[in-house]
Design a protein around this motif. Sequence first.
Motif, PDB file in Angstrom:
ATOM      1  N   LEU A  64       0.843  -1.187   0.000  1.00  0.00           N
ATOM      2  CA  LEU A  64       0.000   0.000   0.000  1.00  0.00           C
ATOM      3  C   LEU A  64       0.879   1.237   0.000  1.00  0.00           C
ATOM      4  O   LEU A  64       1.763   1.382   0.851  1.00  0.00           O
ATOM      5  CB  LEU A  64      -0.904   0.005   1.233  1.00  0.00           C
ATOM      6  CG  LEU A  64      -1.677   1.303   1.513  1.00  0.00           C
ATOM      7  CD1 LEU A  64      -2.660   1.618   0.394  1.00  0.00           C
ATOM      8  CD2 LEU A  64      -2.403   1.219   2.858  1.00  0.00           C
TER       9      LEU A  64
ATOM     10  N   TRP B 112      -1.694  -1.218  -3.903  1.00  0.00           N
ATOM     11  CA  TRP B 112      -2.876  -0.450  -3.526  1.00  0.00           C
ATOM     12  C   TRP B 112      -2.422   0.998  -3.349  1.00  0.00           C
ATOM     13  O   TRP B 112      -1.374   1.256  -2.744  1.00  0.00           O
ATOM     14  CB  TRP B 112      -3.481  -0.977  -2.231  1.00  0.00           C
ATOM     15  CG  TRP B 112      -4.322  -2.200  -2.411  1.00  0.00           C
ATOM     16  CD1 TRP B 112      -5.683  -2.280  -2.358  1.00  0.00           C
ATOM     17  CD2 TRP B 112      -3.861  -3.537  -2.665  1.00  0.00           C
ATOM     18  NE1 TRP B 112      -6.097  -3.569  -2.572  1.00  0.00           N
ATOM     19  CE2 TRP B 112      -5.003  -4.366  -2.766  1.00  0.00           C
ATOM     20  CE3 TRP B 112      -2.595  -4.111  -2.835  1.00  0.00           C
ATOM     21  CZ2 TRP B 112      -4.918  -5.732  -3.016  1.00  0.00           C
ATOM     22  CZ3 TRP B 112      -2.502  -5.469  -3.081  1.00  0.00           C
ATOM     23  CH2 TRP B 112      -3.654  -6.267  -3.175  1.00  0.00           C
TER      24      TRP B 112
ATOM     25  N   ARG C 181     -10.722   0.683   5.776  1.00  0.00           N
ATOM     26  CA  ARG C 181     -10.053  -0.612   5.930  1.00  0.00           C
ATOM     27  C   ARG C 181     -10.600  -1.664   4.975  1.00  0.00           C
ATOM     28  O   ARG C 181      -9.897  -2.625   4.636  1.00  0.00           O
ATOM     29  CB  ARG C 181     -10.206  -1.102   7.366  1.00  0.00           C
ATOM     30  CG  ARG C 181      -9.569  -0.194   8.400  1.00  0.00           C
ATOM     31  CD  ARG C 181      -9.590  -0.831   9.762  1.00  0.00           C
ATOM     32  NE  ARG C 181      -9.165   0.112  10.795  1.00  0.00           N
ATOM     33  CZ  ARG C 181      -8.780  -0.255  11.997  1.00  0.00           C
ATOM     34  NH1 ARG C 181      -8.778  -1.532  12.323  1.00  0.00           N
ATOM     35  NH2 ARG C 181      -8.415   0.651  12.883  1.00  0.00           N
TER      36      ARG C 181
ATOM     37  N   LEU D 150      -8.536  -2.773   1.929  1.00  0.00           N
ATOM     38  CA  LEU D 150      -7.251  -3.455   2.052  1.00  0.00           C
ATOM     39  C   LEU D 150      -7.372  -4.941   1.766  1.00  0.00           C
ATOM     40  O   LEU D 150      -8.413  -5.554   2.007  1.00  0.00           O
ATOM     41  CB  LEU D 150      -6.696  -3.272   3.476  1.00  0.00           C
ATOM     42  CG  LEU D 150      -6.350  -1.850   3.907  1.00  0.00           C
ATOM     43  CD1 LEU D 150      -5.864  -1.868   5.358  1.00  0.00           C
ATOM     44  CD2 LEU D 150      -5.307  -1.242   2.991  1.00  0.00           C
TER      45      LEU D 150
ATOM     46  N   LEU E 298      -0.932  -7.518   4.008  1.00  0.00           N
ATOM     47  CA  LEU E 298      -0.099  -6.458   3.442  1.00  0.00           C
ATOM     48  C   LEU E 298       1.353  -6.760   3.780  1.00  0.00           C
ATOM     49  O   LEU E 298       1.694  -6.997   4.940  1.00  0.00           O
ATOM     50  CB  LEU E 298      -0.460  -5.096   4.027  1.00  0.00           C
ATOM     51  CG  LEU E 298      -1.462  -4.201   3.303  1.00  0.00           C
ATOM     52  CD1 LEU E 298      -1.628  -2.897   4.071  1.00  0.00           C
ATOM     53  CD2 LEU E 298      -1.065  -3.934   1.866  1.00  0.00           C
TER      54      LEU E 298
ATOM     55  N   LEU F 253       3.901  -1.026   3.587  1.00  0.00           N
ATOM     56  CA  LEU F 253       3.146   0.221   3.690  1.00  0.00           C
ATOM     57  C   LEU F 253       4.124   1.375   3.585  1.00  0.00           C
ATOM     58  O   LEU F 253       5.099   1.449   4.342  1.00  0.00           O
ATOM     59  CB  LEU F 253       2.404   0.293   5.027  1.00  0.00           C
ATOM     60  CG  LEU F 253       1.880   1.679   5.457  1.00  0.00           C
ATOM     61  CD1 LEU F 253       0.835   2.180   4.483  1.00  0.00           C
ATOM     62  CD2 LEU F 253       1.324   1.624   6.878  1.00  0.00           C
TER      63      LEU F 253
ATOM     64  N   ALA G  50      -2.662   5.717   9.541  1.00  0.00           N
ATOM     65  CA  ALA G  50      -2.483   4.704   8.506  1.00  0.00           C
ATOM     66  C   ALA G  50      -1.961   3.398   9.088  1.00  0.00           C
ATOM     67  O   ALA G  50      -2.462   2.312   8.779  1.00  0.00           O
ATOM     68  CB  ALA G  50      -1.523   5.224   7.437  1.00  0.00           C
TER      69      ALA G  50
ATOM     70  N   CYS H 143      -3.773  -0.294   9.201  1.00  0.00           N
ATOM     71  CA  CYS H 143      -3.180  -1.366   8.400  1.00  0.00           C
ATOM     72  C   CYS H 143      -2.507  -2.453   9.227  1.00  0.00           C
ATOM     73  O   CYS H 143      -2.124  -3.497   8.682  1.00  0.00           O
ATOM     74  CB  CYS H 143      -2.147  -0.779   7.435  1.00  0.00           C
ATOM     75  SG  CYS H 143      -2.834   0.333   6.202  1.00  0.00           S
TER      76      CYS H 143
ATOM     77  N   ALA I 131      -3.500  -6.220   8.851  1.00  0.00           N
ATOM     78  CA  ALA I 131      -3.090  -6.800   7.574  1.00  0.00           C
ATOM     79  C   ALA I 131      -1.581  -6.979   7.498  1.00  0.00           C
ATOM     80  O   ALA I 131      -1.089  -7.959   6.921  1.00  0.00           O
ATOM     81  CB  ALA I 131      -3.573  -5.916   6.421  1.00  0.00           C
ATOM     82  N   LEU I 132      -0.821  -6.058   8.092  1.00  0.00           N
ATOM     83  CA  LEU I 132       0.637  -6.192   8.125  1.00  0.00           C
ATOM     84  C   LEU I 132       1.045  -7.383   8.992  1.00  0.00           C
ATOM     85  O   LEU I 132       1.948  -8.150   8.638  1.00  0.00           O
ATOM     86  CB  LEU I 132       1.272  -4.913   8.646  1.00  0.00           C
ATOM     87  CG  LEU I 132       1.192  -3.690   7.733  1.00  0.00           C
ATOM     88  CD1 LEU I 132       1.507  -2.415   8.507  1.00  0.00           C
ATOM     89  CD2 LEU I 132       2.140  -3.825   6.543  1.00  0.00           C
TER      90      LEU I 132
END
Length: 231
Positions: free
Chosen positions: A5, A29, A58, A61, A65, A68, A102, A106, A109-110
């Motif tokens: 992202l 993304w 969110r 996403l 991820l 970022l 941010a 995120c 997902a990270l």
Amino acid sequence: MANILVIGGSRGIGRALVEQLLLQHHAVWLACREPEHANDLHAAVRFRWDALTEPFPREQLPERLHGLAYCPGSINLKPFSRLNEQDFLRDWELNCLGAVRAVQACLPALKAADQAAIVFFSSVAAQTGLPFHASIAAAKGAIEGLTRALAAELAPAITVNAIAPALIDTPLAQPLLSSDSKRQQIADRNPMKTIGAAATVAALASGLLTAAQPFMTGQVLALDGGLSRLR
């Protein structure tokens, strides 16, 4: 192939980063205030997010991820006597608090990825005293502190680093580079006697985001033509 992202990816360094990641066949993304300005980057998943005014979407996403990059920034150069509290708050909110929002959005997902990376952007002004940079230096100094704190907290699964460039030839910097004489004055400030290109900064960011065997975290990497270290 990694899922990455890029926030603020429609112009400047962010756009150069998106272009390089797509050429490397990563899934990208792209979040920005005006995604229509990135319609030509059709291989990226584009969606709107204003870091100052909107909750992070969110639902846009992927489940995982791997990277970022938070790229929004400002160049608010004024004598200290002409800066007011709103100037400081606006720069801090865009540069630092937006990054906090941010990362918090995120983080699930990270963490779902086996290994992930976060890249922030600081400025040469945060560690090198430059006149008229009080507001941006304060905001980017906060980003550098955030970089080290998150690197310690999120290791070993997520690396966190920042890049601290000098003035880069981007649309944001155009008022400072609007004539040959201005460009020469800027170039003469660093030992390399040149102005950095967005693609150069993006290449370093791409490497930090996609390193197969990461062994760097908590670092602020100067990319400034030697301005911060050489005389």
